[in-house]
Write an enzyme that holds these catalytic residues in place. Structure first.
Site, PDB file in Angstrom:
ATOM      1  N   LYS A 184       1.061  -1.267   0.186  1.00 27.30           N
ATOM      2  CA  LYS A 184      -0.213   0.097  -0.136  1.00 27.30           C
ATOM      3  C   LYS A 184       1.006   0.883   0.206  1.00 27.30           C
ATOM      4  CE  LYS A 184      -2.019   2.655   2.837  1.00 27.30           C
ATOM      5  NZ  LYS A 184      -1.493   4.094   2.274  1.00 27.30           N
ATOM      6  N   SER A 238       5.332   6.709   9.661  1.00 25.55           N
ATOM      7  CA  SER A 238       5.236   7.761  11.209  1.00 25.55           C
ATOM      8  C   SER A 238       5.736   7.524  12.330  1.00 25.55           C
ATOM      9  CB  SER A 238       4.365   9.120  11.430  1.00 25.55           C
ATOM     10  OG  SER A 238       2.977   8.748  11.077  1.00 25.55           O
ATOM     11  N   THR A 239       6.379   7.668  13.192  1.00 25.11           N
ATOM     12  CA  THR A 239       6.066   6.860  14.808  1.00 25.11           C
ATOM     13  C   THR A 239       4.865   6.323  15.329  1.00 25.11           C
ATOM     14  OG1 THR A 239       8.544   7.686  15.417  1.00 25.11           O
ATOM     15  CG2 THR A 239       7.024   7.137  16.963  1.00 25.11           C
ATOM     16  N   GLU A 260      10.286   1.359   9.916  1.00 29.66           N
ATOM     17  CA  GLU A 260      10.711   2.174   9.943  1.00 29.66           C
ATOM     18  C   GLU A 260      10.401   3.883  10.098  1.00 29.66           C
ATOM     19  OE1 GLU A 260      14.198   2.207   9.383  1.00 29.66           O
ATOM     20  OE2 GLU A 260      14.152  -0.377   8.925  1.00 29.66           O
ATOM     21  N   CYS A 295      13.995  10.799   6.112  1.00 33.73           N
ATOM     22  CA  CYS A 295      13.442  11.034   7.747  1.00 33.73           C
ATOM     23  C   CYS A 295      14.775  10.517   8.628  1.00 33.73           C
ATOM     24  CB  CYS A 295      12.894   9.034   7.824  1.00 33.73           C
ATOM     25  SG  CYS A 295      14.525   7.777   7.109  1.00 33.73           S
ATOM     26  N   GLU A 394       9.421  16.227  14.857  1.00 36.87           N
ATOM     27  CA  GLU A 394      10.319  15.470  14.023  1.00 36.87           C
ATOM     28  C   GLU A 394       8.945  16.931  13.057  1.00 36.87           C
ATOM     29  OE1 GLU A 394       8.294  12.485  12.293  1.00 36.87           O
ATOM     30  OE2 GLU A 394      10.415  12.044  11.279  1.00 36.87           O
TER      31      GLU A 394
END
Ligand code: NAD
Length: 493
Positions: A184, A238-239, A260, A295, A394
């Site tokens: 996706k 994203s985290t 990641e 990133c 971030e």
């Protein structure tokens, strides 16, 4: 290639399931905008649970019947090498397609993204017949083995910042290890990977082994990771999303995950760093490449006090040389921000940081690219603390913060982020000091006197702390797409 006319680029839309395009969802669609000028140029369907079921069952059936997991690994490698060759040869089509819908300037897409995608596929093709299982040291009455086996159907979820490259880091090791994949892409950059899927089939990857589903995270991504036939999930993003995916994997079958995630990477510069001009270019490049939407962007500059002013002045000068422009315009060195909401978010973080005491050395506003599209000026913020929003969050934009230190210990203390540990840069002429910093920094990657990867795919990438789990690239990413079966045979007569 350094330019193209966006009006001449056609896109194919839909899902790619079982080797062909499928676009019969009657539900909502997502309109997709070109980041360079905001023009809506195509739309994608949103795969719901039923479409996801169709894609995953199809992949499962193909995996069971096509022989992909059972053919000689060398043959699988040959097919994937052909896939890599087709991707490389398709650069004239793939590069404009990538640049059209993403933030990648055409020159970079042509010279880096597409060749790097092809080379990543080739790298993992080479693993297919090189890594097997193991024979254990047992007594002579027994034969003990571990057999490496693919999982079955792997779900891969990719972000928008390097659509082709990020997808290739997921699909290539999964396919080489003998899995089927349902990918996706981000709903903001959904088209270029469809071309990748077409080329895979052309190369001889059996239809159904590499599928693409379109849609958002909440409906499509969530249904994909929760599907009972998904045996492993590999995610870049994203985290926050990574945590949601990990929870979904735990709830639906304890599926292994590779994550990641985000970063807030420090660049530590000591006064003895050789060639300060080179250092300044490195620091500036690490926060302005892809307009900071990387990133591993080096977003926190930590510099020894005695050279802080001089380095800041040089970085500011380099920032001033950058040229904002559309991805299809020659000479663009500062590409757009992916979307208007993302640009507004960057603006808000910088404003909040200034309101809390940070000082703008340069930037801090939208860039004029003589046209629509969301562009943001490279920004340098000083007088910040670890609590300043721009230091903590971030940002995913060209915003660099500057903090000073006097000792190694102070540098290490500032480098440590409460949440992130993705990458770091150390710049010094002193080898002992470099190694002390390498040991002291909690991050998945530390670059010394450089910043950014080379084309050595053997070096894995991945985060410590909330920056991720597991690795992309390297042997590690290949092995993460395999499970290991232990076999013990009694050979006594
Ligand atoms: P994102 O987390 O918003 O989205 C990533 C993907 O996840 C998209 O395809 C999205 O549709 C999907 N998604 C969203 N919610 C989901 C859910 N609940 N279940 C399943 N899928 C879901 O991230 P983004 O904005 O596309 O990318 C930027 C982020 O990616 C940054 O944080 C960046 O640091 C990170 N990133 C990390 C690496 C790395 O190697 N560590 C590389 C590139 C980007």
């Amino acid at each position: 290639m350094d330019r193209f006319d966006p009006a001449t680029i056609g896109v194919r839309s839909g899902h790619f399931i079982g080797g062909s395009y499928v676009d019969d969802d009657l539900g909502p669609r997502i309109e997709v905008a070109r980041p360079s000028d905001g023009v809506l140029y195509a739309s994608v369907p949103v795969a719901d649970a039923a479409t996801i079921d169709r894609a995953v069952q199809n992949a499962w059936a193909a995996w069971r019947t096509s022989g992909w997991a059972r053919i000689a690994p060398r043959e699988r490698a040959r097919v994937l090498r052909r896939f890599a060759d087709l991707v490389a040869a398709d650069v004239e089509t793939l590069a404009p397609l990538e640049a059209l819908g993403s933030t990648r300037p055409i020159r970079d897409a042509f010279n880096w993204d597409v060749p790097f995608t092809a080379e990543g596929i080739r790298f993992y093709a080479e693993f297919a017949d090189k890594v097997g299982g193991d024979v254990a040291a047992t007594d002579h009455d027994h034969l003990g083995m571990t057999i490496a086996e693919p999982y079955g159907v792997v779900a891969a979820i990719a972000p928008w910042n390097f659509p082709l490259v990020m997808a290739s880091w997921k699909i290539a090791p999964a396919l080489a290890a003998g899995n089927a994949v349902v990918l996706k892409p981000s709903e903001m950059t959904p088209f270029s990977v469809l071309r990748l899927a077409e080329l895979a089939v052309e190369a001889g990857v059996p239809p159904g082994i590499f599928n693409v589903v379109q849609g958002d995270g909440r409906t499509t991504g969530d249904a994909l990771v929760r599907h009972p036939r998904i045996a492993k999930v590999t995610f870049t993003g994203s985290t926050r999303t990574g945590a949601a995916i990990m929870a979904a994997c735990a709830e639906t079958g304890t599926k292994p995950v590779t994550l990641e995630l985000g970063g807030k990477s420090p660049q530590i510069v000591f006064a003895d760093a050789p060639r300060i001009d080179d250092v300044a270019r490195r620091i500036a490049g690490a926060i302005t490449t892809n307009a900071g939407q990387v990133c591993v962007a080096g977003s926190r500059l930590l510099v020894e006090r005695s050279i802080a002013d001089e380095l800041a002045a040089r970085i500011q000068r380099i920032f001033g040389e950058l040229k904002a422009g559309a991805t299809w315009t020659p000479g663009t060195t500062l590409p757009p921000i992916i979307s208007e909401p993302q640009a507004a978010r960057i603006e808000a973080i910088v404003e909040r940081s200034v309101a809390s005491g940070a000082v703008l050395r340069c930037g801090g506003h939208r860039a004029d690219a003589s046209g629509p599209g969301a562009f943001y000026t490279p920004t340098l913020l000083t007088h910040v603390t670890p609590q300043t929003d721009a230091v903590r969050d971030e940002i995913f934009g060209p915003v660099l913060t500057l903090q000073t230190f006097d000792t190694e210990d102070e540098a290490l203390e500032l480098a440590a982020h409460p949440d992130y540990g993705l990458a770091a840069g150390v710049h010094t002429a002193d080898l002992g000091r470099a190694l002390r910093m390498v040991r002291g920094i909690e991050a998945g990657t530390v670059w010394v006197n450089r910043y950014g990867r080379t084309s050595d795919f053997m070096i894995p990438t991945g985060g410590y702390k909330r920056s991720g789990l597991g690795k992309d690239l390297g042997r590690q990413a290949y092995e993460a797409n395999l499970r290991f079966k232990s076999v013990l045979i009694d050979v006594r007569v």
